[in-house]
Motif scaffolding. Sequence first.
Motif, PDB file in Angstrom:
ATOM      1  N   ASP A  16     -18.582 -10.783   7.112  1.00 20.96           N
ATOM      2  CA  ASP A  16     -18.603  -9.318   7.120  1.00 20.96           C
ATOM      3  C   ASP A  16     -19.962  -8.787   7.577  1.00 20.96           C
ATOM      4  N   ARG A  57     -17.095  -5.159   1.731  1.00 22.83           N
ATOM      5  CA  ARG A  57     -15.740  -4.602   1.720  1.00 22.83           C
ATOM      6  C   ARG A  57     -14.741  -5.473   0.953  1.00 22.83           C
ATOM      7  N   ARG A  58     -14.960  -6.782   0.894  1.00 31.19           N
ATOM      8  CA  ARG A  58     -14.002  -7.639   0.170  1.00 31.19           C
ATOM      9  C   ARG A  58     -14.283  -7.643  -1.322  1.00 31.19           C
ATOM     10  N   PRO A  61     -13.383  -3.281  -2.141  1.00 29.12           N
ATOM     11  CA  PRO A  61     -12.692  -2.693  -0.979  1.00 29.12           C
ATOM     12  C   PRO A  61     -12.483  -1.188  -1.079  1.00 29.12           C
ATOM     13  N   SER A  65     -14.551   1.462   1.398  1.00 29.86           N
ATOM     14  CA  SER A  65     -13.716   2.226   2.341  1.00 29.86           C
ATOM     15  C   SER A  65     -13.906   3.725   2.150  1.00 29.86           C
ATOM     16  N   TYR A 106      -7.756  -1.257   7.496  1.00 27.98           N
ATOM     17  CA  TYR A 106      -7.231  -2.621   7.302  1.00 27.98           C
ATOM     18  C   TYR A 106      -7.560  -3.158   5.909  1.00 27.98           C
ATOM     19  N   THR A 107      -8.788  -2.909   5.458  1.00 29.11           N
ATOM     20  CA  THR A 107      -9.200  -3.409   4.143  1.00 29.11           C
ATOM     21  C   THR A 107      -8.390  -2.758   3.028  1.00 29.11           C
ATOM     22  N   TYR A 111      -6.164  -5.295   0.888  1.00 34.28           N
ATOM     23  CA  TYR A 111      -6.792  -5.686  -0.372  1.00 34.28           C
ATOM     24  C   TYR A 111      -6.513  -4.725  -1.520  1.00 34.28           C
ATOM     25  N   GLY A 160      -3.393  -5.322   8.583  1.00 34.24           N
ATOM     26  CA  GLY A 160      -3.554  -5.235   7.129  1.00 34.24           C
ATOM     27  C   GLY A 160      -2.273  -5.564   6.390  1.00 34.24           C
TER      28      GLY A 160
END
Length: 405
Positions: A16, A57-58, A61, A65, A106-107, A111, A160
């Motif tokens: 990332d 972001r992981r 999330p 975002s 997408y995240t 997620y 996603g």
Amino acid sequence: MRRLSLWMRAHPVIGDTLIAGLLGLPDLASTVENLAGTPRGVYLLVGLFLWGPLIFRRARPKLTSNIILVAAFVQLVTHNVDYGPYGEMTGVPVRPADFALGIALYTMVAYVGRRQGLIYAAWLLLGTILWEVWRIRDPQYVVFSLFMIFCVFGFCWAVGEFVGARRQLNAELLERLKLLEVERDQQARIAVAEERTRIARELHDVVAHAVSVMVVQADGASYALQSDPQMAQMALTTISDTGRQALGELRRLLGLMRSDSQSDTERLPQPDTSSLPQLAEQVRGAGLPVSLTLRGDVQDLPAGVGLSVYRIVQEALTNSLKHAGGSASADVFVTRADDKIEVVVDDDGFGTPRELAGMSGGNGLIGMRERASVLGGSLEAGPRPGGGWRVHAVLPVGSAQGPLV
């Protein structure tokens, strides 16, 4: 390529960070002429909040975002677009850091969830329409820009959805594996408990019968020691033979408890109906007259049925030996008719204990009933009308599938 994908999956923060760097470097390299009059500090600060949160972001999330979304709305107010003397647009209104919005969408879908992704996508579309209507005056570019933005966001949404479905599938598989491990452990515990119950029943059958015979013979030997030494010697011989037989059975059972890796040749064969004459002779030697009657083909039986018949007769004679009294005798009838075998053990004693008469106590009676019920048969035990005690068992022959131990 596959190794790179696996490496990035194992080190998500590093991957990332690389993505954030690819989006942030063009912003850092932007010249004053490319900023369309936007203050460079504001331009870079907004860009930092667009691509900077991608590093985390992981781990977070939803938070990252939302930070990117807020930065995009701030950009909506602060970013300018230049136009030439004829109204033509002289700069590109989309900066590389804006692609962080697609990654954030997408995240959210992959997620956080589809519902939160829909809400996030609605805010993105609202901001896009406001940007196009407010800042851009070229209708052709508005249509083209909206089409491209919708394609980018649609692609990010589809990816996603795919990744989110894969993650959910992997999570379900892991949960199923955990459940299977729990079920396997439970099955192992159940198997251990059943094995212990089986061995306890076998130990009871062996020890109770042998000890009863030895006690009766020892009592007889003590009385006959002075008056009839030969009879006392016979009783001692019976005690010795019974003890050796019980020790052999105990060694076999304890060997089963220690390890299941022994071969069949290392184990003693299980008794069956062919061993009933030896059992009757042993009980006669212990002082209880026994008559044995076999009717029909009782030799060719499944191993489980043959063992159960032997154990039921053994336990019934052991109870008669212990409780029927010194002058009692016993009659054993084993009859096979068609697809069932009937076992009847009668004695004419008087010493039946009250708890057995009520059919509520005694491990031996419980063991006999369990053996019969496992094979789909029935067992009744109780006092006879004319005195004494009767054990009556009916076992199906055709339903036995394997040895019952």
